[in-house]
Scaffold this motif. Structure first.
Motif, PDB file in Angstrom:
ATOM      1  N   GLU A 107      -5.036   0.188  -2.898  1.00  0.00           N
ATOM      2  CA  GLU A 107      -4.377   1.329  -2.232  1.00  0.00           C
ATOM      3  C   GLU A 107      -5.342   2.509  -2.145  1.00  0.00           C
ATOM      4  OE1 GLU A 107      -2.380   5.035  -1.749  1.00  0.00           O
ATOM      5  OE2 GLU A 107      -3.242   4.442  -3.660  1.00  0.00           O
ATOM      6  N   ARG A 108      -6.088   2.743  -3.223  1.00  0.00           N
ATOM      7  CA  ARG A 108      -7.027   3.881  -3.215  1.00  0.00           C
ATOM      8  C   ARG A 108      -8.158   3.653  -2.212  1.00  0.00           C
ATOM      9  NH1 ARG A 108     -11.789   5.793  -5.569  1.00  0.00           N
ATOM     10  NH2 ARG A 108     -12.189   4.098  -7.003  1.00  0.00           N
ATOM     11  N   ARG A 115      -7.000   4.272   1.223  1.00  0.00           N
ATOM     12  CA  ARG A 115      -6.746   5.702   1.487  1.00  0.00           C
ATOM     13  C   ARG A 115      -8.046   6.494   1.509  1.00  0.00           C
ATOM     14  NH1 ARG A 115      -5.538   8.719  -2.626  1.00  0.00           N
ATOM     15  NH2 ARG A 115      -4.791   6.934  -3.800  1.00  0.00           N
ATOM     16  N   GLU A 116      -8.966   6.204   0.592  1.00  0.00           N
ATOM     17  CA  GLU A 116     -10.152   7.059   0.438  1.00  0.00           C
ATOM     18  C   GLU A 116     -11.442   6.408   0.920  1.00  0.00           C
ATOM     19  OE1 GLU A 116     -10.553   8.182  -3.641  1.00  0.00           O
ATOM     20  OE2 GLU A 116      -8.561   9.076  -3.748  1.00  0.00           O
ATOM     21  N   ALA A 148       2.251   4.284  -1.368  1.00  0.00           N
ATOM     22  CA  ALA A 148       1.819   5.069  -2.532  1.00  0.00           C
ATOM     23  C   ALA A 148       2.988   5.415  -3.457  1.00  0.00           C
ATOM     24  CB  ALA A 148       1.109   6.335  -2.065  1.00  0.00           C
ATOM     25  N   TYR A 174       0.821  -1.222   0.000  1.00  0.00           N
ATOM     26  CA  TYR A 174       0.000   0.000   0.000  1.00  0.00           C
ATOM     27  C   TYR A 174       0.857   1.276   0.000  1.00  0.00           C
ATOM     28  CZ  TYR A 174      -3.442  -3.490   1.238  1.00  0.00           C
ATOM     29  OH  TYR A 174      -4.234  -4.608   1.223  1.00  0.00           O
TER      30      TYR A 174
END
Ligand code: SF4
Ligand code: SF4
Length: 252
Positions: free
Chosen positions: A126-127, A130-131, A36, A34
């Motif tokens: 990963e997105r 994060r979101e 970035a 993860y």
């Protein structure tokens, strides 16, 4: 960007071979998965290889999105791309695995180690970490649950009328972000699995007069993966396929 390793003559000779590709396990439990910055470098490395290759231009919308964006930069290089293009490329991938399984000459064990679908999966993960995920994304991803609900007798007529009316499309666009001009499939109350179970073809041959015949490399049987879409939206496809298998004495 991580350097792309040089290719030995032996490795080059294997490019595009007929052998099954090697799929490395996803390291999704590690923190590095993860990271970035590391992900961005790997996306740039693989996109650069794809830009030089372009073999997958016709497979899905991910590749044309990438290639058109690179061509629109004055440098004509992946490094010049706005990172929002990376996100669009990832969003367009629906993880069908076609590029990895059938097209790419640089899949492992090739030293360039290109596994495009796994990289897209990593970028999506990963997105989401994060979101987070919005309600619309959760609903659209729950294809089986939505299909089960929309396929309830009586409800199915209302669901199909709604998804094919101007007012319904406007509502779907405002609530779930589904473009009103995008073609939408119809739902069916009698799913493919239900139809096949009724035929008795799920567990035993339809054509008892022509039982399955094993060959040197096969057992004469197949498992039919109906998919959510085939099961709820195009059940006749599975019926037709089973009829062809049955005609040829192949058990499903
Ligand atoms: S796995 Fe993704 S990028 Fe590859 S062909 Fe399928 S949709 Fe396209
Ligand atoms: S995934 Fe492989 S075959 Fe497809 S464009 Fe990229 S490098 Fe070429």
């Amino acid at each position: 960007m991580s350097p792309t390793p040089p290719v030995s003559p032996e490795a080059a000779a294997r490019e595009g071979s007929l052998e099954a590709p090697t799929r490395h396990p996803l390291e999704w439990r590690t923190a590095a998965f993860y990271d970035a910055d590391a992900l961005d470098k790997e996306l740039e490395r693989v996109f650069d290889i794809c830009h030089g290759c372009r073999r997958c231009f016709s497979l899905c919308n991910s590749f044309p999105t990438l290639f058109d964006a690179v061509d629109a930069t004055s440098e004509g290089e992946v490094a010049a791309l706005d990172r929002k293009v990376f996100r669009e490329v990832v969003d367009h991938c629906y993880l069908c695995d076609m590029c990895f399984m059938t097209k790419c000459p640089y899949v492992p064990p090739h030293p360039w180690n290109v596994d495009f679908p796994q990289l897209m999966l990593r970028a999506k993960a990963e997105r989401v970490r994060r979101e987070g995920l919005g309600i619309a994304e959760r609903v659209l991803a729950a294809t089986d649950a939505v299909g089960r609900l929309a396929g309830i007798p009586v409800v199915v007529e209302a669901a199909n009328a709604m998804t094919h009316s101007r007012a319904g499309r406007s509502l779907l666009e405002k609530t779930l972000g589904v473009d009103r001009s995008a073609p939408l499939p119809r739902y069916h109350a009698r799913s493919a699995r239900r139809r096949l179970a009724r035929l008795g073809s799920v567990r035993r041959p339809v054509n008892a007069a022509a039982p399955e015949q094993a060959t040197e490399r096969t057992r004469g049987k197949v498992a039919l993966f109906t998919t959510c879409y085939g099961n709820r939206n195009e059940p006749a496809l599975a019926e037709d396929l089973v009829a062809v298998f049955a005609h040829n004495g192949i058990e499903v």
